[in-house]
Design a protein around this motif. Structure first.
Motif, short mmCIF file in Angstrom:
data_model
loop_
_atom_site.label_atom_id
_atom_site.label_comp_id
_atom_site.label_asym_id
_atom_site.label_seq_id
_atom_site.Cartn_x
_atom_site.Cartn_y
_atom_site.Cartn_z
N THR A 182 0.84 -1.20 0.00
CA THR A 182 0.00 0.00 0.00
C THR A 182 0.87 1.26 0.00
O THR A 182 0.60 2.21 -0.74
N ILE A 183 1.94 1.25 0.79
CA ILE A 183 2.86 2.39 0.80
C ILE A 183 3.55 2.53 -0.56
O ILE A 183 3.66 3.64 -1.10
N ALA A 184 4.01 1.41 -1.12
CA ALA A 184 4.66 1.45 -2.44
C ALA A 184 3.71 1.99 -3.50
O ALA A 184 4.09 2.79 -4.35
N HIS A 185 2.46 1.55 -3.44
CA HIS A 185 1.44 1.99 -4.39
C HIS A 185 1.19 3.50 -4.21
O HIS A 185 1.07 4.24 -5.20
N ALA A 186 1.12 3.96 -2.98
CA ALA A 186 0.91 5.39 -2.71
C ALA A 186 2.08 6.22 -3.22
O ALA A 186 1.88 7.29 -3.82
N VAL A 187 3.30 5.74 -3.01
CA VAL A 187 4.49 6.45 -3.50
C VAL A 187 4.48 6.49 -5.03
O VAL A 187 4.78 7.52 -5.64
N PHE A 188 4.12 5.38 -5.66
CA PHE A 188 4.02 5.31 -7.11
C PHE A 188 3.02 6.33 -7.63
O PHE A 188 3.30 7.10 -8.56
N ASN A 189 1.83 6.36 -7.02
CA ASN A 189 0.80 7.31 -7.45
C ASN A 189 1.21 8.76 -7.16
O ASN A 189 0.95 9.65 -7.97
N ALA A 190 1.86 8.99 -6.02
CA ALA A 190 2.31 10.35 -5.69
C ALA A 190 3.35 10.84 -6.69
O ALA A 190 3.29 11.99 -7.15
N THR A 191 4.28 9.96 -7.05
CA THR A 191 5.30 10.32 -8.04
C THR A 191 4.65 10.68 -9.37
O THR A 191 4.98 11.70 -9.98
N ASN A 192 3.72 9.85 -9.81
CA ASN A 192 3.03 10.12 -11.07
C ASN A 192 2.19 11.39 -10.99
O ASN A 192 2.12 12.15 -11.96
N PHE A 193 1.56 11.63 -9.86
CA PHE A 193 0.75 12.84 -9.68
C PHE A 193 1.63 14.09 -9.81
O PHE A 193 1.28 15.04 -10.51
N VAL A 194 2.78 14.08 -9.15
CA VAL A 194 3.70 15.21 -9.23
C VAL A 194 4.20 15.39 -10.67
O VAL A 194 4.27 16.51 -11.18
N LEU A 195 4.52 14.29 -11.33
CA LEU A 195 4.99 14.38 -12.72
C LEU A 195 3.91 14.94 -13.64
O LEU A 195 4.20 15.78 -14.50
N VAL A 196 2.68 14.51 -13.46
CA VAL A 196 1.58 15.00 -14.30
C VAL A 196 1.33 16.48 -14.07
O VAL A 196 1.18 17.25 -15.03
N LEU A 197 1.32 16.91 -12.82
CA LEU A 197 1.06 18.32 -12.52
C LEU A 197 2.19 19.22 -12.98
O LEU A 197 1.98 20.41 -13.21
N ASN A 198 3.39 18.67 -13.12
CA ASN A 198 4.55 19.46 -13.52
C ASN A 198 5.09 19.05 -14.87
O ASN A 198 6.28 19.22 -15.15
N ASP A 199 4.22 18.53 -15.71
CA ASP A 199 4.62 18.00 -17.01
C ASP A 199 5.36 19.04 -17.86
O ASP A 199 6.40 18.73 -18.45
N ALA A 200 4.86 20.24 -17.93
CA ALA A 200 5.49 21.29 -18.75
C ALA A 200 6.90 21.58 -18.25
O ALA A 200 7.84 21.70 -19.04
N TRP A 201 7.07 21.68 -16.93
CA TRP A 201 8.37 21.96 -16.36
C TRP A 201 9.35 20.84 -16.68
O TRP A 201 10.50 21.08 -17.07
N PHE A 202 8.91 19.56 -16.49
CA PHE A 202 9.78 18.42 -16.76
C PHE A 202 10.12 18.32 -18.25
O PHE A 202 11.24 17.96 -18.62
N THR A 203 9.17 18.65 -19.11
CA THR A 203 9.43 18.64 -20.56
C THR A 203 10.49 19.66 -20.91
O THR A 203 11.41 19.37 -21.69
N GLN A 204 10.39 20.86 -20.37
CA GLN A 204 11.40 21.90 -20.62
C GLN A 204 12.76 21.48 -20.09
O GLN A 204 13.78 21.68 -20.76
#
Length: 141
Positions: free
Chosen positions: A110-132
């Protein structure tokens, strides 16, 4: 990214998961916070309870350990209804089953799953920044 490239090579149109599309279009911090809480806490708890807490042990206890491992992993990937993420989610589900087996509980997966989802959530919200950032790094190489 590899799945995206593979689908493109097969002339398939890669499509983001519906929750990713929703997250990309969130406006306002209350909506983002609510969506984040659901994605990072509620979804992992519910999915781990169902897949690794009920289905996996039920199949394993009936004498079908391989079906328990692979069947629940395939089902986990399928419920996310996305061709582009099927293989990564299938492999991730196998890791989650491994965690259940090696910790004899649902806390670690459950913790691993939450960390996985949190990582993806941060990446999605900051997609433009990571792309640049990626583009700047590619220019320097």
């Amino acid at each position: 990214k590899l799945c995206y490239l593979a689908l493109t090579a097969l002339s398939e149109e890669p499509v983001q998961q519906v929750p990713v599309q929703i997250a990309q279009n969130l406006r306002g911090w209350i909506r983002m916070l609510s969506f984040g809480i659901a994605a990072i806490t509620i979804a992992p708890m519910a999915e781990e309870f169902v897949f690794r807490g009920i289905l996996y042990p039920a199949l394993r206890q009936r004498g079908w350990p391989r079906l328990a491992w692979f069947g629940t992993a395939i089902l986990f990937a399928l419920i996310h209804v996305n061709l582009m993420t099927f293989l990564p989610l299938f492999l991730f589900a196998l890791v989650l089953v491994w965690l259940v087996e090696h910790t004899d509980g649902l806390v670690a997966p459950t913790i691993a799953h939450a960390v996985f989802n949190a990582t993806n959530f941060v990446l999605v919200l900051n997609d433009a920044w990571f792309t640049q950032l990626w583009e700047r790094l590619r220019e320097r190489i």
